[in-house]
Design a protein around this motif. Structure first.
Motif, PDB file in Angstrom:
ATOM      1  N   UNK A  38       0.858  -1.182   0.000  1.00  0.00           N
ATOM      2  CA  UNK A  38       0.000   0.000   0.000  1.00  0.00           C
ATOM      3  C   UNK A  38       0.896   1.235   0.000  1.00  0.00           C
ATOM      4  N   UNK A  39       0.659   2.130  -0.950  1.00  0.00           N
ATOM      5  CA  UNK A  39       1.395   3.398  -1.005  1.00  0.00           C
ATOM      6  C   UNK A  39       0.452   4.517  -0.586  1.00  0.00           C
ATOM      7  N   UNK A  40       0.666   5.045   0.617  1.00  0.00           N
ATOM      8  CA  UNK A  40      -0.121   6.170   1.095  1.00  0.00           C
ATOM      9  C   UNK A  40       0.617   7.467   0.761  1.00  0.00           C
ATOM     10  N   UNK A  41      -0.098   8.430   0.222  1.00  0.00           N
ATOM     11  CA  UNK A  41       0.480   9.740  -0.075  1.00  0.00           C
ATOM     12  C   UNK A  41      -0.212  10.767   0.812  1.00  0.00           C
ATOM     13  N   UNK A  58       5.578   1.680  10.500  1.00  0.00           N
ATOM     14  CA  UNK A  58       6.520   1.085  11.453  1.00  0.00           C
ATOM     15  C   UNK A  58       6.161  -0.354  11.793  1.00  0.00           C
ATOM     16  N   UNK A  59       4.880  -0.702  11.662  1.00  0.00           N
ATOM     17  CA  UNK A  59       4.438  -2.048  12.034  1.00  0.00           C
ATOM     18  C   UNK A  59       4.240  -2.973  10.827  1.00  0.00           C
ATOM     19  N   UNK A  60       4.174  -2.402   9.618  1.00  0.00           N
ATOM     20  CA  UNK A  60       3.919  -3.221   8.439  1.00  0.00           C
ATOM     21  C   UNK A  60       4.825  -2.757   7.298  1.00  0.00           C
ATOM     22  N   UNK A  61       5.814  -3.577   6.913  1.00  0.00           N
ATOM     23  CA  UNK A  61       6.734  -3.180   5.839  1.00  0.00           C
ATOM     24  C   UNK A  61       6.061  -3.067   4.479  1.00  0.00           C
ATOM     25  N   UNK A  62       4.848  -3.585   4.346  1.00  0.00           N
ATOM     26  CA  UNK A  62       4.127  -3.447   3.073  1.00  0.00           C
ATOM     27  C   UNK A  62       3.502  -2.069   2.925  1.00  0.00           C
TER      28      UNK A  62
END
Length: 320
Positions: A38-41, A58-62
């Motif tokens: 997931x890419x959040x902007x 910090x909790x999910x590398x995806x």
């Protein structure tokens, strides 16, 4: 190697929905046979959006995050997501859950079945929106198609899937005032529709009030059509023609006595108002195009990134 899927999510003051958005999107990614991220902007949010995104990253590398230096707008945020996407497939979706992430598997299946480059999502029904907004949106798409030199699908938003070929072509566009759904249609390749029912926002308020919607619509029309200039030119010719007809009419009326325009000012005022309106309209249209040229000539960047999260970390592929 299997294709990787990225979900691009522009965010502006979305603290009320972000955690639920992430939970539902992550649950969808977990069910896919593709590796996903997931890419959040973060488009310069002023609430807790930034801290929530940092916590998720910090909790999910995806979870990858782009933080803008300020608010640049929805279209630059989507543009940044595409520019920084290295996946084979990208799904563009808003954080407010009006476009349900649970539809992503169906969209991927349609893309694979049709071997399409783009799957654009068509709103067959829209919940939680006023009659005025529904009516103006419907009219915009139809007027936009009538004015544009390129045909665009009706009743669509930015919710869509695009493949690597389309993303690579998109990166080549240098204009600043992008209308992304229009540009993707303009790119071409094989594009197929996916019909769905748009839901109401799960929380928060719309980021597109009437003023922003009007600005967005006018920019889209000006960027994809020169017909407003032709209409202004046509009005200019029409005003000249009307002026000639009125001049002939008043002259003959004076000679033959069937016109008494000189005794009143109604005809004069009507003529002045008509010609003045045409001139102001023409100057306004020209001004809009000159403003676009001014922005493009300055060649400023569409967005400025303050910080990023997890773009230096590899996404682990799920186990077979």
């Amino acid at each position: 190697m299997r294709e990787k899927v990225a979900v691009i999510v522009p965010c502006y003051n979305e603290e009320a929905v972000l955690k639920e958005s992430y939970r539902r999107t992550r649950a969808v990614l977990d069910t896919l046979p593709y590796p996903g991220e997931i890419i959040y902007v973060n488009d310069g949010s002023r609430d807790a959006t930034r801290s929530i995104l940092d916590e998720l990253a910090a909790t999910d590398p995806r979870v990858k995050v782009l933080h803008f230096s300020r608010n640049f707008g929805h279209q630059p945020a989507v543009t940044a997501g595409i520019h920084h996407c290295d996946a084979d497939l990208a799904v563009i979706i808003d954080a407010d859950m009006q476009d349900p992430p649970e539809l992503i598997p169906e969209i991927l299946a349609l893309r694979e079945r049709e071997q399409a480059n783009v799957v654009y999502c068509v709103r067959s029904h829209r919940e939680g929106e006023s009659f005025f907004k529904l009516f103006t949106a419907k009219m915009f798409y139809r007027i936009f198609n009538a004015m544009s030199e390129v045909r665009f699908p009706l009743d669509t938003g930015d919710f869509r899937l695009i493949d690597r070929k389309v993303m690579d072509e998109f990166v080549r566009f240098n204009e600043r005032g992008k209308y992304i759904r229009g540009l993707i249609s303009w790119i071409g390749f094989k594009q197929v529709p996916f019909h769905y029912e748009r839901k109401a926002r799960i929380a928060g308020e719309t980021k597109y009030p009437l003023r922003k919607m009007f600005s967005f619509a006018s920019n889209a029309m000006l960027y994809f059509s020169k017909k407003p200039l032709r209409i202004a030119t046509g009005l200019g010719f029409l005003s000249v023609l009307v002026g000639i007809i009125l001049a002939v009419w008043f002259t003959l009326g004076k000679i033959y006595g069937f016109s008494n325009a000189e005794e009143g000012w109604t005809s004069i005022m009507t003529t002045i108002i008509f010609f003045g309106g045409v001139q102001l309209l023409t100057v306004g249209v020209l001004g809009q195009y000159i403003g676009i040229l001014f922005d493009e000539v300055k060649a400023r960047p569409e967005y400025i990134i303050d910080e990023t999260r997890n773009f230096d970390r590899k996404v682990s592929l799920p186990q077979e």
